[in-house]
Scaffold this motif. Structure first.
Motif, PDB file in Angstrom:
ATOM      1  N   ARG A  72       0.911  -0.717  -0.040  1.00 21.60           N
ATOM      2  CA  ARG A  72      -0.416  -0.072   0.345  1.00 21.60           C
ATOM      3  C   ARG A  72       0.812   1.252   0.008  1.00 21.60           C
ATOM      4  NH1 ARG A  72      -5.066  -1.466  -2.420  1.00 21.60           N
ATOM      5  NH2 ARG A  72      -2.993  -2.048  -3.050  1.00 21.60           N
ATOM      6  N   ASP A  73       0.183   2.031  -0.484  1.00 18.88           N
ATOM      7  CA  ASP A  73       1.343   3.768  -0.312  1.00 18.88           C
ATOM      8  C   ASP A  73       1.083   4.718   0.235  1.00 18.88           C
ATOM      9  OD1 ASP A  73      -0.964   4.342  -2.111  1.00 18.88           O
ATOM     10  OD2 ASP A  73       0.009   5.146  -3.301  1.00 18.88           O
ATOM     11  N   VAL A  74       0.033   4.834   0.807  1.00 19.55           N
ATOM     12  CA  VAL A  74      -0.879   5.506   1.722  1.00 19.55           C
ATOM     13  C   VAL A  74      -2.086   4.843   2.472  1.00 19.55           C
ATOM     14  CG1 VAL A  74      -2.740   7.371   2.097  1.00 19.55           C
ATOM     15  CG2 VAL A  74      -1.164   7.810   0.004  1.00 19.55           C
ATOM     16  N   THR A  75      -1.967   4.552   3.841  1.00 21.31           N
ATOM     17  CA  THR A  75      -2.690   3.800   4.794  1.00 21.31           C
ATOM     18  C   THR A  75      -3.224   4.951   5.938  1.00 21.31           C
ATOM     19  OG1 THR A  75      -0.665   2.255   4.532  1.00 21.31           O
ATOM     20  CG2 THR A  75      -2.661   2.767   6.524  1.00 21.31           C
ATOM     21  N   VAL A  76      -4.825   4.443   6.140  1.00 17.84           N
ATOM     22  CA  VAL A  76      -5.151   5.430   6.805  1.00 17.84           C
ATOM     23  C   VAL A  76      -6.147   4.669   8.180  1.00 17.84           C
ATOM     24  CG1 VAL A  76      -7.299   7.416   7.055  1.00 17.84           C
ATOM     25  CG2 VAL A  76      -5.799   6.951   4.523  1.00 17.84           C
ATOM     26  N   GLY A  77      -5.403   5.022   8.963  1.00 22.32           N
ATOM     27  CA  GLY A  77      -6.331   4.330  10.111  1.00 22.32           C
ATOM     28  C   GLY A  77      -6.909   5.106  10.290  1.00 22.32           C
ATOM     29  N   THR A  78      -7.921   4.101  11.873  1.00 18.65           N
ATOM     30  CA  THR A  78      -9.362   4.663  12.678  1.00 18.65           C
ATOM     31  C   THR A  78      -9.270   4.890  13.698  1.00 18.65           C
ATOM     32  OG1 THR A  78     -10.748   2.239  12.736  1.00 18.65           O
ATOM     33  CG2 THR A  78     -10.889   4.298  10.465  1.00 18.65           C
ATOM     34  N   SER A  79      -9.675   5.402  14.765  1.00 16.92           N
ATOM     35  CA  SER A  79      -9.717   5.749  15.900  1.00 16.92           C
ATOM     36  C   SER A  79     -10.522   6.710  16.040  1.00 16.92           C
ATOM     37  CB  SER A  79      -8.473   6.554  16.227  1.00 16.92           C
ATOM     38  OG  SER A  79      -8.439   6.273  18.046  1.00 16.92           O
ATOM     39  N   PRO A  97      -9.140  14.376  -0.477  1.00 21.42           N
ATOM     40  CA  PRO A  97      -8.240  13.972  -1.596  1.00 21.42           C
ATOM     41  C   PRO A  97      -6.351  13.164  -1.456  1.00 21.42           C
ATOM     42  CG  PRO A  97      -8.409  16.049  -0.787  1.00 21.42           C
ATOM     43  CD  PRO A  97      -9.210  15.082   0.204  1.00 21.42           C
ATOM     44  N   LEU A  98      -5.883  12.619  -0.316  1.00 19.94           N
ATOM     45  CA  LEU A  98      -4.727  12.237  -0.748  1.00 19.94           C
ATOM     46  C   LEU A  98      -5.289  10.798  -0.347  1.00 19.94           C
ATOM     47  CD1 LEU A  98      -1.936  11.551   1.035  1.00 19.94           C
ATOM     48  CD2 LEU A  98      -2.991  11.208   2.914  1.00 19.94           C
ATOM     49  N   VAL A  99      -6.171  10.176  -0.571  1.00 18.18           N
ATOM     50  CA  VAL A  99      -6.544   9.010  -0.368  1.00 18.18           C
ATOM     51  C   VAL A  99      -7.501   8.659  -2.182  1.00 18.18           C
ATOM     52  CG1 VAL A  99      -8.816   6.868  -0.562  1.00 18.18           C
ATOM     53  CG2 VAL A  99      -7.936   8.223   1.635  1.00 18.18           C
ATOM     54  N   ARG A 100      -7.678   9.796  -2.617  1.00 17.64           N
ATOM     55  CA  ARG A 100      -8.353   9.558  -4.109  1.00 17.64           C
ATOM     56  C   ARG A 100      -6.950   9.560  -5.195  1.00 17.64           C
ATOM     57  NH1 ARG A 100     -10.476   9.067  -7.219  1.00 17.64           N
ATOM     58  NH2 ARG A 100     -11.146  10.032  -8.836  1.00 17.64           N
TER      59      ARG A 100
END
Length: 249
Positions: A72-79, A97-100
């Protein structure tokens, strides 16, 4: 969008099946499960998945989060909580925008009882929190549905920028290299190392390095290591050829 949904150590088969259904609703199809604590193909999971049973059966299992995020090149965590030493969670729409713009983004969700722990969030470049009322704890499948909706419902929006970032495996290797170098030059010690590295992670993850830039940074670290080791070899008392000859005389 090549969006992966990563469930870390889920406990309940029904939650996994419902998360798969939520993914299908929003158009995501890459389900990754890290160290599950149940049979993710249990009858309850398949029943809760409904028409997403094939997506559930196609899920990939991983022993660690690092392995699940390697490509993966962009990883988004949830909290839903603020964490010391870690950047505050952001609204999902701010991260859209970062994810897109990413080639291979991932969304990471933690265990039902605790959510992601700090060491998991350290591996994520950014953390999001779904805005809620005072009671902020969401069911796992609800969280998957809402966050996937935020990112996938905006598919027709043009990305804010077009840039391929380094994979998480490349970044984790760079952080390991940085940790070694910091200890070598005395920049930190074993007690402070984790806190210090968290601060560096936050800074460098914001840079969204490309693969070439991560290699450039590691080249700098290699030069620092070589210079320190070379200086150590030249310290007085080292047995160089001339000094060894003097001893033998």
């Amino acid at each position: 969008m090549n969006l992966a949904v990563v469930l870390v150590s889920p406990k309940t088969p029904g939650n996994i099946g419902a998360a798969a259904r939520a993914m299908l609703n929003m158009g995501a199809s890459d389900l990754r499960i890290v160290a599950p604590r149940c049979d993710y193909l249990d009858a309850q999971a398949v029943a809760m998945a409904v028409h997403a049973a094939d997506l559930l059966r196609g899920a990939r299992l991983y022993p660690t989060l690092r392995e699940a995020l390697a490509d993966r090149d962009v990883t988004v965590g949830t909290s839903a909580r603020l964490r010391a030493d870690l950047p505050a969670p952001r609204h999902p729409a701010q991260v859209r925008p970062l994810v897109r713009a990413a080639a291979a983004p991932a969304l990471v969700f933690g265990p039902e009882e605790t959510g992601l722990i700090n060491s998991d969030l350290e591996q994520c470049q950014v953390t999001v929190r779904v805005p809620t009322a005072e009671y902020a704890s969401l069911n796992l499948a609800q969280a998957v549905l809402l966050v996937c909706y935020e990112f996938l419902q905006a598919q027709d929006e043009p990305p804010a920028y077009d840039r391929k970032t380094a994979t998480r495996e490349e970044m984790e290797a760079m952080y390991g290299h940085l940790h070694e170098t910091m200890q070598l030059i005395g920049y930190t010690d074993a007690v402070r190392a984790r806190h210090t590295l968290r601060l560096w992670r936050a800074l460098l993850d914001r840079a969204l390095m490309s693969s070439a830039e991560s290699r450039l940074f590691r080249g700098f670290l290699r030069q620092v290591q070589w210079k320190v080791e070379d200086a150590a070899r030249k310290l007085p008392g080292e047995a160089g050829p001339e000094r060894q000859a003097d001893r033998e005389a």
